[in-house]
Write a protein that holds these residues in place. Structure first.
Motif, short mmCIF file in Angstrom:
data_model
loop_
_atom_site.label_atom_id
_atom_site.label_comp_id
_atom_site.label_asym_id
_atom_site.label_seq_id
_atom_site.Cartn_x
_atom_site.Cartn_y
_atom_site.Cartn_z
N LYS A 238 9.77 -3.87 7.00
CA LYS A 238 9.23 -2.50 6.51
C LYS A 238 8.10 -2.79 5.43
CE LYS A 238 12.88 0.15 8.83
NZ LYS A 238 13.49 -1.22 9.09
N SER A 239 8.68 -3.58 4.51
CA SER A 239 7.75 -3.80 3.40
C SER A 239 6.34 -4.40 3.99
CB SER A 239 8.45 -5.10 2.22
OG SER A 239 9.38 -4.45 1.74
N LEU A 240 6.50 -5.38 4.84
CA LEU A 240 5.06 -5.76 5.26
C LEU A 240 4.32 -4.63 5.95
CD1 LEU A 240 6.23 -9.28 6.96
CD2 LEU A 240 5.33 -8.91 4.66
N HIS A 241 4.98 -3.70 6.72
CA HIS A 241 4.23 -2.53 7.24
C HIS A 241 3.71 -1.68 6.28
CE1 HIS A 241 4.51 0.69 10.61
NE2 HIS A 241 3.16 0.26 10.34
N LEU A 242 4.46 -1.44 5.16
CA LEU A 242 3.90 -0.54 4.02
C LEU A 242 2.65 -1.28 3.53
CD1 LEU A 242 7.16 0.02 2.23
CD2 LEU A 242 5.71 1.82 3.39
N ALA A 243 2.70 -2.57 3.40
CA ALA A 243 1.57 -3.48 2.69
C ALA A 243 0.24 -2.93 3.74
CB ALA A 243 1.78 -4.90 2.67
N SER A 244 0.58 -3.32 4.91
CA SER A 244 -0.69 -3.03 5.77
C SER A 244 -1.17 -1.54 5.84
CB SER A 244 -0.48 -3.29 7.19
OG SER A 244 0.56 -2.51 7.77
N LEU A 245 -0.31 -0.51 5.48
CA LEU A 245 -0.59 0.87 5.52
C LEU A 245 -1.31 1.06 4.20
CD1 LEU A 245 2.65 2.76 6.86
CD2 LEU A 245 0.42 2.32 8.02
N MET A 246 -0.95 0.38 3.19
CA MET A 246 -1.77 0.57 1.96
C MET A 246 -2.92 -0.50 1.76
SD MET A 246 2.10 0.44 -0.28
CE MET A 246 1.23 0.41 -1.99
N GLU A 247 -3.15 -1.03 2.72
CA GLU A 247 -4.60 -1.95 2.68
C GLU A 247 -4.43 -3.03 1.70
OE1 GLU A 247 -7.90 0.63 2.56
OE2 GLU A 247 -7.27 1.98 4.35
N ASN A 248 -3.07 -3.72 1.29
CA ASN A 248 -2.76 -4.70 0.39
C ASN A 248 -3.41 -4.09 -0.94
OD1 ASN A 248 -1.66 -7.04 0.64
ND2 ASN A 248 -3.41 -8.04 1.56
N LYS A 249 -3.36 -3.04 -1.33
CA LYS A 249 -3.92 -2.41 -2.58
C LYS A 249 -2.59 -1.65 -3.18
CE LYS A 249 -8.38 -1.83 -1.03
NZ LYS A 249 -9.45 -0.69 -0.60
#
Length: 401
Positions: A238-249
């Motif tokens: 889920k951390s990885l999914h959050l990162a993609s939703l946040m566009e790595n920002k």
């Protein structure tokens, strides 16, 4: 599945089952270990072993009810033979290990034992009664759903590609998939296969993640630049999914008690080209230092896993009643302590992969009663019988003061 009459396949099956039932090993790890043990096995052989093991783990109690003797290391071959003898169209190989398997007697015992619905659905009595008390008639619907085979669903890593590009790339490799319209980043395989060896996986284009699980990260309403805490990150799906939703920002602080899990998360993050995750091992004062610092908080809480029994059928036989009582206490403690991490106006999601109200709605009711400066915005339980995917609960809560 039609029997493949090769003895080395059955040796692999019985050895794997012995380790699962009598050595306390996890089914997925043991199946993986067995399949790696013989490089000469082809795709059909591997499929036969994997499906037979999972079928027998899933239907353990039903098969035991049809056996002439209790299941033990000494009767494991009879256990396997009984499973195939329950299908009148199957014919067991004439091996010595199956000489005491008598199909007519097996079917007679099966007819009698299956009058007990917990036997027929292959659940321990205590678990069946617990689910029935908690969910009433719905429990039987969920039991049926969780006794079917779990589909394989991929989550597209949008930092590297998109669904249609990934689908085409997999199609070029002969891997047929379907886009899931209700799940924004999900692709489902039409047939089970090993997709971890593909270049697309090695290059971080996707992760394997159930469709139900993929709903949790978007529920948190994250955006680029936020400070987000994943409080029970584990290996970080889920951390990885959050990162993609946040566009790595922004920043994701992925926390867990176990450093080895966070090391796996770092490895996965590198493959996914995720650069905004910081890992943190939870220690005595970790939460105190982080109070009032996060825009968003995800609590993917430890739970019974009674929403994902289709994917982890061995949990039916590993779980004990006292664990449910203990995990409810732990969930309440985590909610109370970790909720202080978010700022006023911040949001948190409390989620479990359980469908029991005492781990879900009732936990949130207790939390809100004890914490009036938090407000429930929405909550949702995703039931396997309705979605055909894993069961999950999630609640979205705002800190108001």
């Amino acid at each position: 599945m039609k029997i493949l009459p090769y003895k080395n396949l059955f040796v692999g099956i019985t050895d794997t089952l012995n380790n699962i039932f009598f050595e306390g090993k996890y089914a997925d790890k043991e199946v993986e270990r067995t399949l790696k043990s013989n490089k000469l096995w082809g795709a059909r052989d591997r499929g036969f072993i994997a499906q037979t093991v999972y079928d027998l783990v899933r239907w353990k109690r039903l098969v035991e009810g049809a056996m002439s003797r209790p299941l033990s290391k000494e009767t494991i071959w009879e256990f396997v033979g009984t499973w195939f003898a329950l299908d009148p169209e199957q014919k067991l190989p004439a091996w010595e290990e199956f000489q005491k398997v008598y199909p007519k007697e097996i079917l007679k015992r099966h007819h009698e034992s299956s009058k007990n619905i917990a036997v027929a659905e292959s659940y321990p009595d205590w678990m069946f009664e617990l689910g029935q008390a908690a969910l009433g008639d719905r429990w039987l619907e969920e039991v049926h759903a969780m006794n079917s085979q779990a589909p394989t669903v991929l989550r597209v890593n949008t930092l590297k590609t998109d669904r249609k590009t990934l689908q085409k790339a997999l199609k070029d490799r002969g891997v047929k998939t379907n886009l899931l319209s209700k799940y924004q980043d999900a692709i489902e395989l039409e047939e089970k296969m090993n997709i971890f060896r593909t270049d697309e996986f090695q290059n971080g284009w996707f992760e394997v993640q159930d469709a139900g699980s993929q709903l949790i990260a978007p529920y948190l309403r994250v955006g680029p630049g936020m400070r987000v805490v994943d409080a029970c990150a584990g290996a970080g799906g889920k951390s990885l999914h959050l990162a993609s939703l946040m566009e790595n920002k922004g920043q994701i602080i992925a926390m867990d008690l176990y450093e080895w899990k966070l090391k796996e998360l770092k490895r996965r993050a590198k493959r996914n080209n995720v650069q905004n995750i910081q890992t943190k091992v939870i220690e005595a004062k970790t939460i105190k230092r982080m109070e009032n610092t996060a825009d968003r908080l995800l609590i993917d809480a430890p739970c019974s896993g009674l929403g994902v029994l289709r994917r982890n059928p061995d949990a039916k036989w590993k779980l004990q009643p006292q664990f449910i009582d203990e995990i409810v206490v732990l969930q309440e403690k985590i909610l109370s302590e970790y909720s202080k991490v978010i700022k006023v106006g911040g949001l948190m999601v409390y989620a479990t992969c359980s469908i029991l109200p005492q781990e879900n709605e009732q936990q949130i009711e207790k939390f809100l009663a004890n914490n009036p400066n938090y407000k429930l915005l929405s909550e949702k339980t995703h039931y396997p019988s309705e979605t055909n995917y894993d069961g999950f609960y999630m609640a979205l809560i705002e800190r108001t003061a």
